[in-house]
Design a protein around this motif. Structure first.
Motif, mmCIF file in Angstrom:
data_model
loop_
_atom_site.group_PDB
_atom_site.id
_atom_site.type_symbol
_atom_site.label_atom_id
_atom_site.label_comp_id
_atom_site.label_asym_id
_atom_site.label_seq_id
_atom_site.Cartn_x
_atom_site.Cartn_y
_atom_site.Cartn_z
ATOM 1 N N UNK A 16 0.822 -1.213 0.000
ATOM 2 C CA UNK A 16 0.000 0.000 0.000
ATOM 3 C C UNK A 16 0.856 1.263 0.000
ATOM 4 N N UNK A 17 1.894 1.278 0.843
ATOM 5 C CA UNK A 17 2.765 2.449 0.890
ATOM 6 C C UNK A 17 3.478 2.665 -0.441
ATOM 7 N N UNK A 18 4.032 1.569 -0.991
ATOM 8 C CA UNK A 18 4.729 1.673 -2.267
ATOM 9 C C UNK A 18 3.814 2.126 -3.381
ATOM 10 N N UNK A 19 2.607 1.534 -3.445
ATOM 11 C CA UNK A 19 1.656 1.901 -4.482
ATOM 12 C C UNK A 19 1.161 3.322 -4.351
ATOM 13 N N UNK A 20 0.966 3.782 -3.110
ATOM 14 C CA UNK A 20 0.441 5.132 -2.879
ATOM 15 C C UNK A 20 1.450 6.203 -3.284
ATOM 16 N N UNK A 21 2.709 5.987 -2.927
ATOM 17 C CA UNK A 21 3.713 7.035 -3.181
ATOM 18 C C UNK A 21 4.375 6.918 -4.553
ATOM 19 N N UNK A 22 4.538 5.686 -5.062
ATOM 20 C CA UNK A 22 5.311 5.515 -6.299
ATOM 21 C C UNK A 22 4.591 4.686 -7.369
#
Length: 484
Positions: free
Chosen positions: A172-178
């Motif tokens: 989720x963090x990776x998809x949200x930011x990058x």
């Protein structure tokens, strides 16, 4: 029966494995749903293509070594701990070497794969990152196979639960930011951490039971692994490339990545059902591989039919009210396509669950070569059907999978009974045909009956008949086994 050691093992094993799998795959599925809403449909299709590519290469990186570790450790853990330790050590060495080679191949050919095969140069970096994911998943798979063979279900549950949390957070963090690239990178970080944690848990578990990771008799152990692992992996060497070929065919059609995004998003719900079925299968496998296992009619019925009955019970809400999926996925996914694909994928999952007991027969009797024939039927049928239906996009994709597993089921089960891999009369019953027909009727009713009250009434009648048919099938199978 409630005090039976078999029942206690199955219930305990299924509980822990289901809990861990629900945490792992449930949180992962939730992460995929979040990604489906964060990313564009096209970007989500790209992520699905990268995942499919890695799933394909994963077969070459593992070559059935995890399943081999489960089989031999299950059989040897009590009577020959030294040999079991050697098999475990050799398994880790084998899968580390295999996965490293595959990772290197992906690095070297990522550009050609992205541009020439997938028609998307932007996938080069995600493919390299996913190669790293593959490396750590492979090692983690052997650890899981060893713990399963040791029947250390609680340890597996802990590993799976932690994995679910890590994947959810970093995907989720990776998809949200990058975006899509960030999601793949997040997957890699999660699997590196997971591999370290699972390695520590394995070492602690082995210490408790007096085993260790041994490299003694490495050549002999590798030879034992080779004899079982090669045929064990051949079935997946057909399935995974077939799925990848189908995905490649789909993304090379007009609006292909968007269509793959739709199918991949809807498939999340079927994968949730398969999670529980997989937990049951994993709990049963080491128990039925045990040499001191006493087979009774009720145990045999549960072995062959427990999975599809469980699948049926879990999937009923989605079969009757497929709008649940459209509500969760959101408005950017076409409602009618989602409903049709969901119903088709659930019926496909139902057919897959029919053969779980037979798969255990192949493992126990060292007849894994027959899995190649089984998967070959699926592969050839699915590809031929999709060639005819590729203009229908995601819907044609779902139909091709259903057709492949339908042909696989109706041809393989009678063949394996004839070859005496599976006991006769295991599936031969008029009641089971009624069950399949009623499942199809419930799906048809959900798709074409718009009035909710009428749909609910018809569904209620269908469910009562369905439960009655399952009960009659159970009574008939038990009576047949007792009389044999």
């Amino acid at each position: 029966m409630s005090q039976s050691p078999f029942v206690k093992k199955v219930v305990k094993g299924t509980f822990w494995l289901t809990f861990g799998s629900v945490m792992a795959k449930g949180l992962t599925a939730l992460a995929y749903l979040v990604l489906a809403r964060i990313l564009t449909v096209n970007a989500y299709g790209e992520y699905g293509m990268v995942k499919s590519t890695i799933d394909n290469f994963l077969i070459f990186a593992t070559m059935g070594v995890g399943l081999t570790a489960t089989k031999y450790i299950s059989e040897l853990k009590d009577e020959n701990k030294q040999k079991a330790s050697s098999i475990l050590g050799a398994s880790i060495v084998a899968v580390t070497l295999l996965s490293s080679v595959v990772f290197l191949v992906l690095i070297l050919f990522s550009n050609s794969l992205a541009t020439s095969v997938l028609g998307n140069e932007a996938l080069r970096l995600p493919l390299i990152l996913a190669g790293g994911v593959l490396l750590f998943i492979s090692v983690n798979g052997v650890v899981g196979g060893a713990l399963l063979g040791l029947q250390s279900y609680r340890s597996m549950s802990v590993i799976n639960s932690v994995q679910g949390v890590l994947l959810f957070v970093f995907l989720c963090l990776g998809g949200y930011f990058y975006g899509m690239v960030g999601a793949v990178a997040g997957n890699l970080v999660a699997m590196i951490l997971m591999c370290l944690i699972s390695w520590y848990i394995l070492r602690s578990t082995l210490k408790e039971i007096g085993m260790k990771i041994s490299l003694k008799n490495l050549k002999e152990s590798l030879r034992s692994i080779y004899k079982f692992a090669i045929p064990a992996s051949l079935g997946m060497l057909v399935v995974a490339p077939t799925i990848w070929i189908l995905n490649t065919m789909l993304v090379n059609t007009p609006d292909g990545y968007t269509q793959l995004g739709v199918y991949t998003a809807v498939l999340i719900f079927s994968l949730a059902i398969r999670t529980v079925n997989g937990s049951l299968s994993n709990a049963l496998l080491p128990i039925f591989l045990s040499k001191d296992m006493e087979i009774t009619p009720k145990k045999e019925f549960f072995n062959y039919h427990g999975a599809w009955i469980l699948c049926l019970l879990i999937s009923i809400p989605f079969i009757i009210f497929p709008e649940i999926a459209t509500y969760i996925l959101g408005a950017k996914y076409p409602e009618q396509d989602v409903i049709l694909i969901l119903e088709l994928s659930i019926i496909t999952t139902f057919l897959i669950s029919f053969k779980q007991g037979i798969h255990r027969d192949l493992i126990k009797k060292n007849r894994m070569w027959l899995s190649v024939l089984s998967t070959g039927i699926f592969a050839s049928t699915a590809i031929i059907v999709f060639l005819l239906l590729k203009d229908y996009g995601a819907l044609g994709f779902a139909i091709s999978f259903l057709a492949g597993y339908f042909m696989n089921t109706v041809l393989v089960i009678p063949l394996f009974v004839y070859l005496k891999v599976t006991p006769k009369n295991t599936f031969r019953s008029f009641w089971i045909l009624l069950v399949v027909g009623l499942v199809g009727l419930l799906a048809y009713n959900a798709i074409y009956t718009q009035l909710i009250i009428l749909r609910s009434l018809v569904s209620l009648i269908g469910l009562v008949l369905l439960l009655f048919c399952v009960y009659k099938f159970y009574k008939k199978m038990i009576s047949l086994k007792v009389s044999e």
